[in-house]
Scaffold this motif. Structure first.
Motif, PDB file in Angstrom:
ATOM      1  N   ASP B 215       0.822  -1.212   0.000  1.00 45.54           N
ATOM      2  CA  ASP B 215       0.000   0.000   0.000  1.00 45.54           C
ATOM      3  C   ASP B 215       0.861   1.269   0.000  1.00 45.54           C
ATOM      4  O   ASP B 215       0.611   2.203  -0.753  1.00 45.54           O
ATOM      5  CB  ASP B 215      -0.935   0.017   1.230  1.00 45.54           C
ATOM      6  CG  ASP B 215      -2.047  -1.015   1.093  1.00 45.54           C
ATOM      7  OD1 ASP B 215      -2.284  -1.478  -0.042  1.00 45.54           O
ATOM      8  OD2 ASP B 215      -2.668  -1.354   2.124  1.00 45.54           O
ATOM      9  N   VAL B 216       1.888   1.276   0.872  1.00 47.22           N
ATOM     10  CA  VAL B 216       2.775   2.450   0.935  1.00 47.22           C
ATOM     11  C   VAL B 216       3.444   2.687  -0.415  1.00 47.22           C
ATOM     12  O   VAL B 216       3.544   3.828  -0.900  1.00 47.22           O
ATOM     13  CB  VAL B 216       3.853   2.257   2.035  1.00 47.22           C
ATOM     14  CG1 VAL B 216       4.957   3.312   1.907  1.00 47.22           C
ATOM     15  CG2 VAL B 216       3.222   2.335   3.420  1.00 47.22           C
ATOM     16  N   LEU B 217       3.879   1.601  -1.049  1.00 52.45           N
ATOM     17  CA  LEU B 217       4.548   1.734  -2.348  1.00 52.45           C
ATOM     18  C   LEU B 217       3.569   2.279  -3.394  1.00 52.45           C
ATOM     19  O   LEU B 217       3.889   3.197  -4.150  1.00 52.45           O
ATOM     20  CB  LEU B 217       5.136   0.393  -2.778  1.00 52.45           C
ATOM     21  CG  LEU B 217       6.355  -0.073  -1.959  1.00 52.45           C
ATOM     22  CD1 LEU B 217       6.678  -1.534  -2.221  1.00 52.45           C
ATOM     23  CD2 LEU B 217       7.579   0.798  -2.268  1.00 52.45           C
ATOM     24  N   LYS B 218       2.367   1.711  -3.416  1.00 53.98           N
ATOM     25  CA  LYS B 218       1.379   2.164  -4.402  1.00 53.98           C
ATOM     26  C   LYS B 218       1.007   3.636  -4.188  1.00 53.98           C
ATOM     27  O   LYS B 218       0.835   4.395  -5.130  1.00 53.98           O
ATOM     28  CB  LYS B 218       0.120   1.290  -4.340  1.00 53.98           C
ATOM     29  CG  LYS B 218       0.323  -0.080  -4.985  1.00 53.98           C
ATOM     30  CD  LYS B 218      -0.916  -0.972  -4.830  1.00 53.98           C
ATOM     31  CE  LYS B 218      -0.677  -2.361  -5.398  1.00 53.98           C
ATOM     32  NZ  LYS B 218      -1.770  -3.295  -5.052  1.00 53.98           N
ATOM     33  N   GLN B 219       0.868   4.014  -2.891  1.00 53.62           N
ATOM     34  CA  GLN B 219       0.536   5.415  -2.582  1.00 53.62           C
ATOM     35  C   GLN B 219       1.618   6.372  -3.060  1.00 53.62           C
ATOM     36  O   GLN B 219       1.350   7.530  -3.358  1.00 53.62           O
ATOM     37  CB  GLN B 219       0.345   5.596  -1.069  1.00 53.62           C
ATOM     38  CG  GLN B 219      -1.000   5.094  -0.567  1.00 53.62           C
ATOM     39  CD  GLN B 219      -0.952   4.742   0.919  1.00 53.62           C
ATOM     40  OE1 GLN B 219      -0.069   5.182   1.641  1.00 53.62           O
ATOM     41  NE2 GLN B 219      -1.910   3.944   1.361  1.00 53.62           N
ATOM     42  N   ASN B 220       2.849   5.874  -3.137  1.00 50.88           N
ATOM     43  CA  ASN B 220       3.949   6.703  -3.609  1.00 50.88           C
ATOM     44  C   ASN B 220       4.266   6.452  -5.084  1.00 50.88           C
ATOM     45  O   ASN B 220       5.386   6.654  -5.538  1.00 50.88           O
ATOM     46  CB  ASN B 220       5.180   6.493  -2.720  1.00 50.88           C
ATOM     47  CG  ASN B 220       5.030   7.192  -1.374  1.00 50.88           C
ATOM     48  OD1 ASN B 220       5.283   8.379  -1.261  1.00 50.88           O
ATOM     49  ND2 ASN B 220       4.568   6.448  -0.369  1.00 50.88           N
ATOM     50  N   GLU B 221       3.257   5.985  -5.799  1.00 50.17           N
ATOM     51  CA  GLU B 221       3.333   5.855  -7.260  1.00 50.17           C
ATOM     52  C   GLU B 221       4.320   4.823  -7.776  1.00 50.17           C
ATOM     53  O   GLU B 221       4.858   4.956  -8.875  1.00 50.17           O
ATOM     54  CB  GLU B 221       3.604   7.220  -7.908  1.00 50.17           C
ATOM     55  CG  GLU B 221       2.444   8.184  -7.675  1.00 50.17           C
ATOM     56  CD  GLU B 221       2.787   9.606  -8.032  1.00 50.17           C
ATOM     57  OE1 GLU B 221       3.985   9.927  -8.154  1.00 50.17           O
ATOM     58  OE2 GLU B 221       1.862  10.415  -8.169  1.00 50.17           O
ATOM     59  N   PHE B 222       4.568   3.802  -6.956  1.00 54.29           N
ATOM     60  CA  PHE B 222       5.337   2.658  -7.454  1.00 54.29           C
ATOM     61  C   PHE B 222       4.350   1.756  -8.213  1.00 54.29           C
ATOM     62  O   PHE B 222       3.226   1.534  -7.747  1.00 54.29           O
ATOM     63  CB  PHE B 222       5.955   1.863  -6.311  1.00 54.29           C
ATOM     64  CG  PHE B 222       7.186   2.501  -5.729  1.00 54.29           C
ATOM     65  CD1 PHE B 222       8.447   1.947  -5.965  1.00 54.29           C
ATOM     66  CD2 PHE B 222       7.087   3.638  -4.944  1.00 54.29           C
ATOM     67  CE1 PHE B 222       9.573   2.542  -5.424  1.00 54.29           C
ATOM     68  CE2 PHE B 222       8.222   4.244  -4.414  1.00 54.29           C
ATOM     69  CZ  PHE B 222       9.462   3.687  -4.639  1.00 54.29           C
TER      70      PHE B 222
END
Lengths: 255, 255
Positions: B215-222
């Motif tokens: 989730d953290v990665l996706k939120q940071n556009e990974f």
């Protein structure tokens, strides 16, 4: 579903809707995974298909299962790639087999090249091939493959070259090529491969091929290729090629 | 020398010590750069080497040159790739560094992920980074690289994600993607990379990313990507990606 443990089961253990498991896998199912009657595993048939199987009974040397569902899936590469690896030092051959199985190789041939420091001990052939087979089987299970790559008998570069008629595409990684003015890029070589082709890629040992071997390979229509602009260690070369073939046919096609 | 204008010239235009330029480059040389006979340009051969070439004649549709000097070719990838590796078990981090350096990575970041069994010992940081640096340096020398990849300090997935503003392309290998019907193929992801881009690829440890980390990665556009249809071990994932990027930009582009 795909989280179920996978086992490669020989064809003679498949009858009608039942799969019977013997050998080391029994220990793994009963002791390592601590599976019980009623639980499910995935059994892979040597021909590439797979089924979810429910455990019906666990005995000391045998696990009985019944097929509950056939799986329609394949993680096999559309290209049949054989890696012929010049015998490298120490345990690097095991590394090539493990990583090659993960990356989709169909088959491996250990090659006794002119510059191989390691000399294949014929007396220990059975023991060595058995160990290699175990490494390949475990890597194939780990990476959810439908087929286990084959490991063929050791041969010389000349035997390999003169017995290569069954392959549509024959390549060899020639380190000299990377320094040379005229060579074929891997992109050019891979772009010539068609689905269903059998590809044979020969990798030299640490010291590379001798001039004699390069000549024998060229005479038998092997094409020298470059594997990128950096010089790769012998155990990395087949990984680069297998990843590139996978990328080209399994990932790039979706763009 | 490096200020000279560079042109990528197809292999069929290279003969002996002459390079003949046709197509759009003729317009660029004659009209845009207003070059004259006797002036020099750099011609890049598809297979990665380059030469300083002196213009001998300029015609309407053709520029004729003669090679005046071969250039030492660079073996550096045109793409700047940072591998952020979730700390794996045993000595697998060393393996990732060695093979990653061979395969052209620009930089490495050890990541203390939720599911890393290995916990980074802060007291041994200096010693560990020194050992890692040695492995990277040796692998870079071995593979004739022009640059040695950097090794950065260990960080958490959250630190990594929130400090990723310098990268144009941010990817993470998400094993769940390989099981999913909807995922981004690596081919799609790589096709979006431009020369000069900085790419950050995050690889989970043996157990993969936690849901929180994903989730953290996706939120940071990974962007989650699949690395081929087979499940790769954590230490093989970055190799697959680096080989694919190398293949795409250093080998395939010339076909």
């Amino acid at each position: 579903m795909s989280d179920l443990q996978r086992y490669f089961i020989p064809s003679e253990n498949w009858t009608d809707n039942k799969v019977t498991i013997t050998g080391d896998d029994v220990h793994h199912i009963a002791r390592v995974m601590r599976s019980h009657t009623g639980e499910e595993i995935i059994c892979n048939h040597p021909d590439g298909y797979a089924a979810v199987c429910r455990i019906t009974d666990i005995e000391k040397d045998t696990v009985y299962t019944i097929i509950s569902k056939w799986l329609e899936e394949s993680s096999e590469s559309p290209i049949d790639v054989t890696i012929a690896q010049g015998l490298p030092k120490s345990d690097k051959m095991e590394f090539v087999l493990q990583k090659g199985a993960e990356l989709g190789a169909a088959s491996f041939i250990p090659v006794q090249t002119d510059r191989s420091v390691t000399v294949w001990d014929q007396k220990k052939t059975d023991k060595k091939l058995k160990r290699y087979s175990k490494i390949i089987k475990e890597a194939s299970e780990q990476s959810h493959r439908n087929k286990i790559p084959r490991i063929q008998k050791v041969m010389s570069t000349t035997e390999l070259a003169t017995d290569s008629g069954n392959y549509q595409i024959k390549l060899f990684a020639y380190e000299e090529e990377a320094k040379n003015e005229v060579f074929q890029s891997l992109g050019t070589a891979i772009s010539k491969i068609s689905r269903g082709d059998r590809v044979l890629l020969v990798i030299g040992p640490e010291g590379g091929f001798s001039g004699r071997e390069a000549d024998v390979l060229k005479q038998n229509e092997f094409i020298p290729v470059r594997l990128g602009p950096r010089i790769l260690r012998t155990e990395t070369a087949s990984l680069y090629a297998l990843a590139s073939i996978s990328y080209h046919f399994e990932e790039l096609r979706w763009t």
